[in-house]
Design a protein around this motif. Structure first.
Motif, PDB file in Angstrom:
ATOM      1  N   UNK A 150      45.679  12.949  23.383  1.00  0.00           N
ATOM      2  CA  UNK A 150      46.596  12.078  24.122  1.00  0.00           C
ATOM      3  C   UNK A 150      46.597  10.658  23.572  1.00  0.00           C
ATOM      4  N   UNK A 151      45.406  10.173  23.197  1.00  0.00           N
ATOM      5  CA  UNK A 151      45.289   8.800  22.710  1.00  0.00           C
ATOM      6  C   UNK A 151      45.514   8.673  21.211  1.00  0.00           C
ATOM      7  N   UNK A 152      45.414   9.785  20.490  1.00  0.00           N
ATOM      8  CA  UNK A 152      45.561   9.727  19.043  1.00  0.00           C
ATOM      9  C   UNK A 152      44.366   9.131  18.339  1.00  0.00           C
ATOM     10  N   UNK A 153      43.166   9.255  18.944  1.00  0.00           N
ATOM     11  CA  UNK A 153      41.962   8.711  18.317  1.00  0.00           C
ATOM     12  C   UNK A 153      41.216   9.833  17.613  1.00  0.00           C
ATOM     13  N   UNK A 154      40.374   9.458  16.667  1.00  0.00           N
ATOM     14  CA  UNK A 154      39.642  10.459  15.877  1.00  0.00           C
ATOM     15  C   UNK A 154      38.145  10.359  16.114  1.00  0.00           C
ATOM     16  N   UNK A 155      37.529   9.287  15.681  1.00  0.00           N
ATOM     17  CA  UNK A 155      36.079   9.176  15.796  1.00  0.00           C
ATOM     18  C   UNK A 155      35.626   8.806  17.193  1.00  0.00           C
ATOM     19  N   UNK A 156      34.292   8.793  17.359  1.00  0.00           N
ATOM     20  CA  UNK A 156      33.708   8.449  18.651  1.00  0.00           C
ATOM     21  C   UNK A 156      34.049   7.027  19.088  1.00  0.00           C
ATOM     22  N   UNK A 157      34.248   6.126  18.139  1.00  0.00           N
ATOM     23  CA  UNK A 157      34.508   4.737  18.495  1.00  0.00           C
ATOM     24  C   UNK A 157      35.741   4.608  19.388  1.00  0.00           C
ATOM     25  N   UNK A 158      36.725   5.464  19.158  1.00  0.00           N
ATOM     26  CA  UNK A 158      37.940   5.408  19.961  1.00  0.00           C
ATOM     27  C   UNK A 158      37.740   5.861  21.388  1.00  0.00           C
ATOM     28  N   UNK A 159      36.592   6.490  21.665  1.00  0.00           N
ATOM     29  CA  UNK A 159      36.309   6.956  23.016  1.00  0.00           C
ATOM     30  C   UNK A 159      35.330   6.053  23.767  1.00  0.00           C
ATOM     31  N   UNK A 160      34.813   5.032  23.105  1.00  0.00           N
ATOM     32  CA  UNK A 160      33.822   4.173  23.747  1.00  0.00           C
ATOM     33  C   UNK A 160      34.362   3.537  25.026  1.00  0.00           C
ATOM     34  N   UNK A 161      35.582   3.010  24.970  1.00  0.00           N
ATOM     35  CA  UNK A 161      36.117   2.356  26.172  1.00  0.00           C
ATOM     36  C   UNK A 161      36.385   3.354  27.289  1.00  0.00           C
ATOM     37  N   UNK A 162      37.058   4.491  27.040  1.00  0.00           N
ATOM     38  CA  UNK A 162      37.219   5.468  28.127  1.00  0.00           C
ATOM     39  C   UNK A 162      35.888   5.949  28.701  1.00  0.00           C
ATOM     40  N   UNK A 163      34.909   6.150  27.859  1.00  0.00           N
ATOM     41  CA  UNK A 163      33.596   6.577  28.365  1.00  0.00           C
ATOM     42  C   UNK A 163      33.005   5.513  29.281  1.00  0.00           C
ATOM     43  N   UNK A 164      33.050   4.269  28.838  1.00  0.00           N
ATOM     44  CA  UNK A 164      32.516   3.186  29.665  1.00  0.00           C
ATOM     45  C   UNK A 164      33.309   3.036  30.958  1.00  0.00           C
ATOM     46  N   UNK A 165      34.610   3.218  30.872  1.00  0.00           N
ATOM     47  CA  UNK A 165      35.457   3.116  32.071  1.00  0.00           C
ATOM     48  C   UNK A 165      35.044   4.152  33.110  1.00  0.00           C
ATOM     49  N   UNK A 166      34.749   5.355  32.672  1.00  0.00           N
ATOM     50  CA  UNK A 166      34.373   6.407  33.607  1.00  0.00           C
ATOM     51  C   UNK A 166      32.959   6.177  34.145  1.00  0.00           C
ATOM     52  N   UNK A 167      32.078   5.650  33.319  1.00  0.00           N
ATOM     53  CA  UNK A 167      30.735   5.290  33.797  1.00  0.00           C
ATOM     54  C   UNK A 167      30.838   4.285  34.945  1.00  0.00           C
ATOM     55  N   UNK A 168      31.672   3.265  34.749  1.00  0.00           N
ATOM     56  CA  UNK A 168      31.833   2.228  35.776  1.00  0.00           C
ATOM     57  C   UNK A 168      32.485   2.799  37.026  1.00  0.00           C
TER      58      UNK A 168
END
Length: 272
Positions: A150-168
């Motif tokens: 959906x986001x068009x990201x490849x590596x883990x770096x592109x998921x850092x913000x969504x991961x942190x958002x869900x943690x919060x």
């Protein structure tokens, strides 16, 4: 071996392979997730639902001390067929984007613990409202394969913000830390280990797996190391001998927040 207070390993198994599901119950996973969604072909959905319903009525899942079994449902038919079965410990809800969808499932499956999966940009935007949607919600997590697409990201770096958002969002809603999504390469255990370490740094706790060989790597990655346990014990010992903020002889500063973190570390280590 004394285990942690929370589940660290969650093993996905296809719902249309009941023999494999039963084998998974002895794999050492803290939770087994029977998948009725992506892992099952369309022409096998009804069989998978029926086989899962049979499993959830069997002593292998209903006896005290049995490994908890969650089901990733595919739609309303799955929810209605499985809600109320004695071996069901939770439902994982794929592709949730709004709190209203959680309320709908909660009405169909009263009393069943729910775990919404956030798999799109819209879901991430609504993360807190989903996490706090209903008292039946016991946890939230990302569905990273769909989210990457959906986001068009490849590596883990592109998921850092969504991961942190869900943690919060999970923390703000009073839920346990989210569990990491699966690592798709079952042979790359070194990559899995590194990815877990990064997820732990972000505040995620535990991980879903798609093969039993991944389980010990995940558990070791999220358990505190011997050095972390020793440091936590030193902090708690210091807090017992002197109230309030203080500095340890090695220069570490100790206050209430540091003590709380030390207690969490020892809890995860199974010490107290």
């Amino acid at each position: 071996m004394t285990g942690p207070a929370v589940a660290l390993t969650w093993l996905y198994v296809p719902g249309d392979r009941p023999g494999v599901v039963r084998k998974a119950l002895g794999s050492g996973a803290h939770v087994v997730i029977v998948d009725l969604e992506d892992a099952v072909a369309p022409d096998r959905k009804e069989y998978a639902r029926s086989a899962t319903a049979e499993l959830l009525s069997d002593p292998v899942t209903t006896d005290p001390g049995a490994v908890p079994v969650h089901v990733r449902v595919h739609g309303e038919d799955d929810v209605k067929a499985l809600a109320g079965l004695p071996g069901l410990s939770g439902m994982r809800l794929p592709k949730i984007t709004h709190a209203a969808s959680v309320h709908h499932v909660a009405a169909l499956a009263p009393g069943v613990p729910l775990y919404p999966l956030l798999e799109s940009a819209l879901a991430i935007e609504h993360a807190y409202s989903i996490a706090g949607a209903h008292h039946a919600v016991r946890g939230v997590a990302l569905g990273e394969a769909d989210l990457r697409a959906d986001l068009g990201v490849r590596g883990d770096a592109g998921l850092d913000w969504p991961r942190s958002r869900v943690v919060i969002a999970a923390r703000a809603a009073g839920l346990d830390p989210p569990v990491m999504s699966v690592y798709p390469d079952v042979r790359d255990l070194s990559g899995l280990r590194s990815s877990c370490a990064h997820g732990r740094d972000l505040g995620l706790l535990g991980r879903a797996a798609i093969h039993p060989r991944q389980l010990p790597v995940i558990e070791r990655a999220f358990r505190p190391t011997a050095r972390e346990v020793e440091a936590a014990e030193q902090i708690l010992e210091a807090s017992r001998t002197e109230a309030g903020a203080q500095a340890l002889p090695d220069g570490r500063f100790v206050d209430a927040a540091v003590v709380a973190t030390a207690r969490r570390t020892l809890s995860l280590a199974g010490r107290r």
